[in-house]
Design an enzyme around this catalytic site. Structure first.
Site, short mmCIF file in Angstrom:
data_model
loop_
_atom_site.label_atom_id
_atom_site.label_comp_id
_atom_site.label_asym_id
_atom_site.label_seq_id
_atom_site.Cartn_x
_atom_site.Cartn_y
_atom_site.Cartn_z
N CYS A 280 -42.67 -42.34 0.87
CA CYS A 280 -42.43 -41.15 0.94
C CYS A 280 -43.19 -40.30 0.05
O CYS A 280 -43.48 -39.12 -0.11
CB CYS A 280 -41.06 -40.84 1.04
SG CYS A 280 -40.19 -41.45 -0.43
N GLU B 146 -33.26 -37.30 1.15
CA GLU B 146 -34.37 -37.76 0.57
C GLU B 146 -35.48 -37.94 1.64
O GLU B 146 -35.31 -38.81 2.35
CB GLU B 146 -34.00 -39.12 -0.05
CG GLU B 146 -32.89 -38.83 -1.34
CD GLU B 146 -33.50 -37.97 -2.45
OE1 GLU B 146 -34.84 -37.81 -2.81
OE2 GLU B 146 -32.84 -37.45 -3.17
#
Length: 477
Positions: free
Chosen positions: A253, A219
């Site tokens: 993110c 991720e």
């Protein structure tokens, strides 16, 4: 690793992994009741320690309690509720369609736990992005080594203290330390590694995992664009953009990394952003209790170097204080696609705005870069939203808002290409930590039909065999 009790010898990484592997081989994690009990205990961990969690998140990132509860506590509780409510259904075998040759057989997919898995968390959401994959791993029946980020040291210490109090110590353990300790941990064989963080570290994770052919979920991040085009409610767009970009001061993110819009839209957007920033954080954002801080001096210096190198013009913000690890919410215009701010993910409270002349130019600009973890389009025109969605690729997609899509457990969350491998949340996380085992249970019936496949071969046998194994053979009977 968690600190040993007085007089107790420190457990090595290999001993820790083998201890968990022995527990897994005993079958203790497989029953639904065990998984449900551990998930319920994890929920108690979060609920019982909400104040402590908020406190350590403020120590690490000056995270406002509102943001801590919303992004680190409530999202985890929602994921736990969702997993507990759906666990029995997820664990059921999935039956598949059959041919005439397999008509009397039981043919199904069985979800099985992988074994001992490693979860390596990041520093920016040090609880959420560590515990959400843990929920998935527990639901899938695995034993887990949990590695929190040492950068968010207060949260790391709290996680190491609480996990053994609430979860089975035979099946779940916390490994502590920095880069060297993580490197040593990765020398051990795991059945799956789940990593959230930077692309640079991801490469070393993949390299270490390749020694044991261990599958990896990554991720990561990347430069998440926000394309603004066509008719738009500029005031609402500014509010949603400011909230998403400066939540956790841009250390997300999935934060919008940059904006693409026409010059006319930019000229309307900049004053709207300035107005919303004052509304949200006051005339002196540094004094606002609702604005987090940069996590470390190193990251503060990196961001300030980007501001020094940019050829663009700072039209909002730009103020900074190294001692306080503060950088004001900043907007930069008049920069080119090859600017220093456009080279890598910014991961901070700096928003570049680039201009394009057409929707096609904006799409081409996005497609000229690596596929992002998220892509946002702001427009009142459904045709614009559809065109962008159908002509780009990204981990996730959201129109007229940002970040929100990742809060829904029913949607997969993950990247594509350089922004990550694999996905999780809800059922998707359960699948990520499960092996889908294809099973066929046969008896001794229809042996005469089976004789078609045995030698001596003939064209007649082949003709009948092809028909009985056809996917249409059952429906024709």
């Amino acid at each position: 690793m968690s600190a040993p009790a007085a007089g107790e010898k420190m457990e090595s990484h290999s001993q820790m992994v083998e201890r968990l592997r022995a527990a897994f081989r005993s079958g203790v994690t497989v029953p639904e009741e065990f998984r449900r009990t551990q998930l319920t205990s994890l929920m108690s961990l979060i609920k019982d320690n909400e104040d402590q969690i908020s406190k350590v998140l403020h120590q690490d990132l000056a995270k406002p309690k509102f943001e801590a509860i919303l992004s680190e506590i409530e999202i985890v509780l929602n994921e736990l509720h969702y997993a507990i409510s759906n666990l029995a259904r997820w664990m059921q075998p999935e039956y598949v369609s059959k041919s005439l040759a397999t008509k009397l057989d039981d043919c199904f997919i069985r979800r099985e736990p992988l074994g001992v898995v490693l979860i390596i968390g990041p520093w920016n959401y040090p609880l959420q992005l560590l515990i959400l994959p843990l929920v998935s791993a527990i639901a899938a029946g695995n034993c887990v080594v949990i590695k929190p980020s040492e950068v968010s040291s207060a949260t790391e210490s709290l996680v190491a203290e609480l996990i053994p109090k609430y979860l089975s110590q035979d099946c779940y353990t916390v490994a502590r330390g920095g880069a060297e300790e993580t490197k040593a941990l990765l020398e051990n064989r795991f059945d799956h590694i789940f990593y959230t963080g930077s692309q640079a570290v991801a490469r070393s994770i993949v390299q270490a995992a390749s020694i044991h052919l261990t599958p990896v979920t990554l991720e990561l991040g990347g430069k998440c664009p926000c394309l603004i085009y066509g008719k738009i409610n500029i005031a609402a767009a500014a509010r949603r953009l400011v909230w998403a970009k400066y939540f956790n001061v841009g250390q997300s993110c999935v934060a919008p990394d940059y904006v693409l819009c026409t010059k006319a839209a930019r000229d309307a957007l900049v004053p709207a952003l300035r107005e919303v920033l004052e509304e949200f954080y006051g005339k002196e954002p540094k004094e606002s209790p609702d604005l987090s801080r940069i996590v470390s001096d190193r990251h503060w210096t990196r961001l300030m170097e980007l501001l020094k190198k940019t050829s663009g013009k700072v039209v909002v913000g730009g103020e900074a204080d190294q001692e306080d690890k503060y950088i004001a919410p900043t907007v930069v215009v008049d920069l080119q696609g090859d600017d220093a701010l456009m080279a890598h993910e910014i991961f901070g409270p700096i928003l570049p705005i680039l201009t394009v002349e057409s929707l096609e130019e904006g799409i081409d600009f996005i497609n000229g870069k690596e596929k992002p973890l998220a892509l946002y389009v702001f427009s009142d025109e459904s045709s614009v939203v559809k065109t962008v969605m159908e002509n780009t690729s990204s981990g996730g997609f959201c129109s007229n808002d940002a970040i929100i899509h990742m809060t829904l457990p029913g949607l997969p969350f993950g990247g594509v290409g350089m922004s990550g491998w694999g996905s999780y949340h809800g059922r998707w996380g359960f699948e990520e930590f499960s092996h889908r085992r294809g099973c066929m249970l046969r008896g001794w019936a229809l042996e005469r039909l089976n004789g078609l496949r045995y030698p001596p071969y003939s064209s007649e046998k082949l003709k009948w065999l092809r028909w009985t194994t056809s996917p249409h053979s059952c429906s024709l009977m």
